[in-house]
Design an enzyme around this catalytic site. Structure first.
Site, mmCIF file in Angstrom:
data_model
loop_
_atom_site.group_PDB
_atom_site.id
_atom_site.type_symbol
_atom_site.label_atom_id
_atom_site.label_comp_id
_atom_site.label_asym_id
_atom_site.label_seq_id
_atom_site.Cartn_x
_atom_site.Cartn_y
_atom_site.Cartn_z
ATOM 1 C CG HIS A 1 -5.383 -1.599 -1.063
ATOM 2 N ND1 HIS A 1 -5.618 -0.599 -0.139
ATOM 3 C CD2 HIS A 1 -6.428 -2.462 -0.934
ATOM 4 C CE1 HIS A 1 -6.740 -0.847 0.504
ATOM 5 N NE2 HIS A 1 -7.250 -1.974 0.047
ATOM 6 C CG ASP B 1 -3.270 1.717 -2.007
ATOM 7 O OD1 ASP B 1 -4.444 1.594 -2.403
ATOM 8 O OD2 ASP B 1 -2.849 1.180 -0.969
ATOM 9 C CG HIS C 1 -1.665 -1.119 1.593
ATOM 10 N ND1 HIS C 1 -3.011 -1.198 1.355
ATOM 11 C CD2 HIS C 1 -1.322 -2.310 2.170
ATOM 12 C CE1 HIS C 1 -3.472 -2.363 1.768
ATOM 13 N NE2 HIS C 1 -2.456 -3.062 2.264
ATOM 14 C CB THR D 1 0.191 6.234 4.046
ATOM 15 O OG1 THR D 1 1.082 7.285 3.642
ATOM 16 C CG2 THR D 1 0.992 5.100 4.669
ATOM 17 C CD GLU E 1 -1.176 1.332 4.384
ATOM 18 O OE1 GLU E 1 -0.724 2.141 3.544
ATOM 19 O OE2 GLU E 1 -2.368 0.969 4.416
#
Length: 813
Positions: A163, A173, A22, A24, A94
């Site tokens: 993601h 992302d 991912h 953020t 992340e």
């Protein structure tokens, strides 16, 4: 508990099946607040960014937020490789990265009512700017990922995903800047082999897999996608997600040969069984495409008359049987005889018996009719096919054009003098072709193809205009591409003009769209605005309707664009109608509009200079008449993103066509010259065919060439000469049966079956200086009659009428 004894089973697997990456989208402090505070989302790991002002430490390090054996809330509603609820069996990482994305709300809240409810354009994907990831972040990510994979051996390379891969309709992302290939080189995740990619790319350059097959392939790789064969929103989002991962230089959400090649190369490497199954389907699609292409040729290779003699008798008498009629011109035409078993026959043309030799049964027997034919209808009769019980097939092609300029050269001196006087006064250039009774009797060029350079200065040497120069046909695309394509599809039974658009394009619904018929678009009775400048952020409906991407423009056209009047209340000329009709042709045929028209209209007719996006083909700019001097700027008075400022040659001028539809649209984009347009015009005069090519029948033509609403001068696509309102184009001499079209760039075509006449007038009247005033822009050539069509066309009519009258008077004397 002391009473539990361990007995290890060999039947088990690891809980973790996926590693999900991912970004953020916010800074470190906001990431921590979102990922750590109770009541929000979480992830197993967080990797910060060194140059983030909110990051409090000197060196970046990895933060573990959730134990790998516990469930972190990072994936949401998701799916991958047959599993849903990816949180249950994945580890999430992340990485702090902050793309800039346009707010997904219209600037004007009053526009909320016209927002698309289905398949709406996703601005956050179209307008995001993705920054690079920091080198230290990537180094830490690689180290962490290797450790995770070592602890969780059930994570296959194809299960290291983003993601956006597991939730393509919701997330974008970690974005197209994420270093997937670098991770692959470190042993993390999947990537295709270049050799396999190239192999499939070369194959797909010839025949692209169907959308349904690519949907199956993406599903086989792991995506949640059904093979619908439709470019629905889920498919668009999934293609974009795949491209961000594996084709990051081309994130469009569109299917192309590179994307398709990457999907197949990945399957070949990681899922060979699925690959073999899908590749067999592709091979069958290639075979089907080849068969369909042959059928296209066979379907178009039809003569105006093709009949087997003797005919079956049934209840008809000999006075009815074995007879027919055909159109021809005096002293021209041929007849083709084919047989397997006949030796001879008596064939009569206009009551005169042909001198036929014994038939050669191994080939097509061609017989000239030049001594028997007359202008107009001719009769055919067949008798005494021998031996008894045998038969012959007779074919007579449609008339083709002859070139006969010399006898008519003096006839148009007043036309030549008029145009040359206007050239001397500043008009840039023109070409004319006159088709009369099956002959090109005038083919002349005037003036210059290009006079100005990119700075608006006169060239030291003007580029002379020739009859070979090609022109931007602009709105004539509506008739010579879109209308002809739809006439073909109507003739083939693939389109019913009285069916709703939604019957063919299911997502075209809501706000009354279900009521719009194909006929309403063709006759400009849909209720759409006269134009919408998709290519400009400050367009009529605001930034939400700004698009310089064909896929997005198409979605807006099909699902979002509002109406401005009641359906059928008025016939209001609108480019939108033909933009939609172009999409309709593409949806029904499964081909791009330019490819379909090339394969089924232009190529069968032998046209070499009629196409879209010619500079991407074999042509160079100097083969085209120039249009505007300063591109689309009107001399720096207009500005929008990517505006062109150079002299346009071989690039479609129309902004919606060029920017918003990538050069191919149902309303504009076609280029051609007088020679090719003469053939297309003769095809129309012939009733839908030319030579051994038949595009449609006369009944289909008649349907398109009669008034289609309240206005007597609007047919289905074509402008009609039914009232005085059209004299600007047709003038006072045209018959009530004449039809044609004009364009903003300065091109006009008039076809008149009563006179057996076609006039093609192509000018580059927009290649002139522009003056801006408070209300609009005025071109220096606006006052010249050559660019206003009617005067030139009337002079040509007048010359021919007087020529025929004088011949008749001489015959009487």
């Amino acid at each position: 508990m002391s009473d539990i004894e361990s007995m290890a089973s060999e039947n088990y697997s690891y809980r973790v099946k996926s590693l999900v990456m991912h970004f953020t989208a916010v800074n470190y402090q906001e990431s921590v607040a979102a990922l750590v505070a109770e009541g929000s989302v979480s992830s197993h790991y967080l990797i910060p960014k060194a140059d983030d002002p909110s990051y409090p430490y000197k060196d970046i390090k990895v933060f573990q937020l959730v134990d790998e054996n516990k469930r972190a809330w990072h994936a949401g509603i998701s799916y991958w490789q047959g599993r849903s609820g990816i949180n249950d069996h994945s580890i999430g990482i992340e990485v702090v990265n902050m793309p800039f994305c346009q707010e997904d709300n219209p600037a004007d809240a009053s526009l909320a009512a016209i927002m698309p409810q289905i398949m709406g354009a996703e601005k956050n994907r179209d307008l995001c700017v993705y920054p690079e990831f920091e080198e230290k972040q990537i180094q830490l990510l690689i180290k962490l990922s290797k450790q995770i994979l070592a602890r969780n051996p059930d994570i296959e390379p194809t299960a290291v995903v983003g993601h956006s891969d597991i939730a393509p309709s919701r997330k974008n992302d970690p974005g197209p800047k994420f270093p997937w290939y670098r991770l692959y080189k470190e042993g993390i995740g999947a990537w295709y082999d270049n050799e396999n990619l190239t192999h499939h790319w070369l194959a797909f350059n010839q025949t692209l897999p169907s959308l349904a097959l690519i949907q199956k392939a993406l599903s086989a790789y792991g995506y949640d996608l059904a093979a619908t064969g439709r470019m629905d929103q889920q498919t668009i989002d999934t293609l974009a997600a795949f491209q961000m991962h594996f084709v990051p230089w081309k994130v469009t959400g569109e299917l192309d040969n590179q994307t398709a090649a990457a999907v197949f190369a990945l399957l070949e490497k990681y899922f060979p069984t699925s690959y073999q199954q899908l590749h067999k389907i592709y091979q069958s699609e290639v075979l089907t495409a080849q068969i369909n292409q042959r059928q296209v040729v066979e379907n178009t290779q039809q003569s105006q008359l093709s009949k087997v003699f003797p005919e079956l008798q049934y209840k008809t008498t000999d006075k009815i049987r074995n007879r027919d009629k055909f159109a021809a011109y005096e002293g021209r035409g041929e007849l083709i005889i084919e047989t397997d078993n006949a030796v001879s026959a008596d064939v009569y043309i206009n009551g005169q018996k042909l001198n036929l030799a014994t038939f050669d049964q191994s080939k097509r027997n061609r017989v000239s009719l030049h001594k028997r034919t007359v202008n107009g209808l001719n009769s055919l009769r067949v008798e005494n096919v021998l031996p008894q019980g045998s038969n012959i097939k007779i074919s007579i092609p449609y008339p083709t054009l002859a070139y006969d300029v010399a006898p008519y050269k003096s006839l148009f001196r007043s036309v030549d003098r008029f145009i040359r006087d206007e050239i001397d006064a500043g008009f840039p250039g023109a070409t004319i072709a006159v088709v009369y009774k099956g002959k090109i009797i005038k083919r002349t060029s005037y003036g210059y193809a290009k006079k100005y350079d990119n700075k608006g200065e006169l060239l030291a040497h003007f580029e002379p205009m020739t009859s070979e120069h090609m022109f931007d046909l602009a709105s004539n695309t509506k008739v010579f591409t879109t209308s002809l394509a739809i006439m073909q599809l109507v003739n083939a039974g693939k389109i019913d003009i009285f069916r709703p658009i939604q019957y063919y394009i299911p997502e075209y619904r809501g706000d009354g769209r279900e009521m719009i018929l194909v006929k309403d678009l063709l006759s400009h009775g849909s209720g759409y605005s006269d134009e919408l400048n998709f290519y400009r952020p400050d367009n009529k409906y605001g930034d939400y309707f700004y698009s310089q991407n064909k896929l997005k423009t198409s979605r807006l056209l099909l699902t979002a664009l509002p109406f401005e009047s009641v359906i059928g209340a008025t016939q209001r000329y609108s480019e939108t109608n033909f933009m939609l009709l172009g999409l309709l042709v593409e949806r029904i045929t499964g081909m791009q509009l330019d490819q379909f028209s090339q394969d089924t209209i232009y190529a069968p007719l032998g046209l070499k200079n009629t196409l879209f996006n010619p500079l991407k083909a074999r042509f160079t700019a100097d083969q085209f008449a120039a249009t505007e001097i300063f591109g689309n700027t009107r001399g720096s008075n207009i500005d929008f993103p990517n505006v062109r400022e150079h002299v346009l040659q071989g690039e479609v001028h129309d902004e919606n066509a060029f920017y918003s539809m990538q050069g191919v649209s149902g309303h504009a984009g076609l280029f051609s010259n007088t020679d090719d347009l003469a053939i297309l015009s003769q095809m129309m005069l012939n009733g839908g065919g030319y030579g051994d090519v038949k595009l449609f029948n006369q009944a289909t033509m008649a349907r398109f060439l009669r008034p289609a609403g309240q206005s007597n001068n609007i047919g289905l696509g074509w402008q009609l000469a039914n009232d005085k309102a059209q004299q600007t184009l047709f003038g006072p001499y045209a018959s009530a049966s004449a039809y044609g079209h004009t364009s903003w760039t300065g091109t006009a075509v008039v076809i008149d079956p009563v006179y057996d006449l076609a006039i093609i007038l192509l000018t580059n009247k927009r290649h002139s200086k522009v003056t801006a005033n408070e209300d609009n822009f005025e071109f220096a050539t606006d006052t010249f009659e050559t660019g206003n069509y009617g005067s030139i066309i009337s002079m040509i009519y007048e010359a021919l009428i007087e020529f025929e009258a004088q011949n008749q008077l001489q015959d009487k004397n």
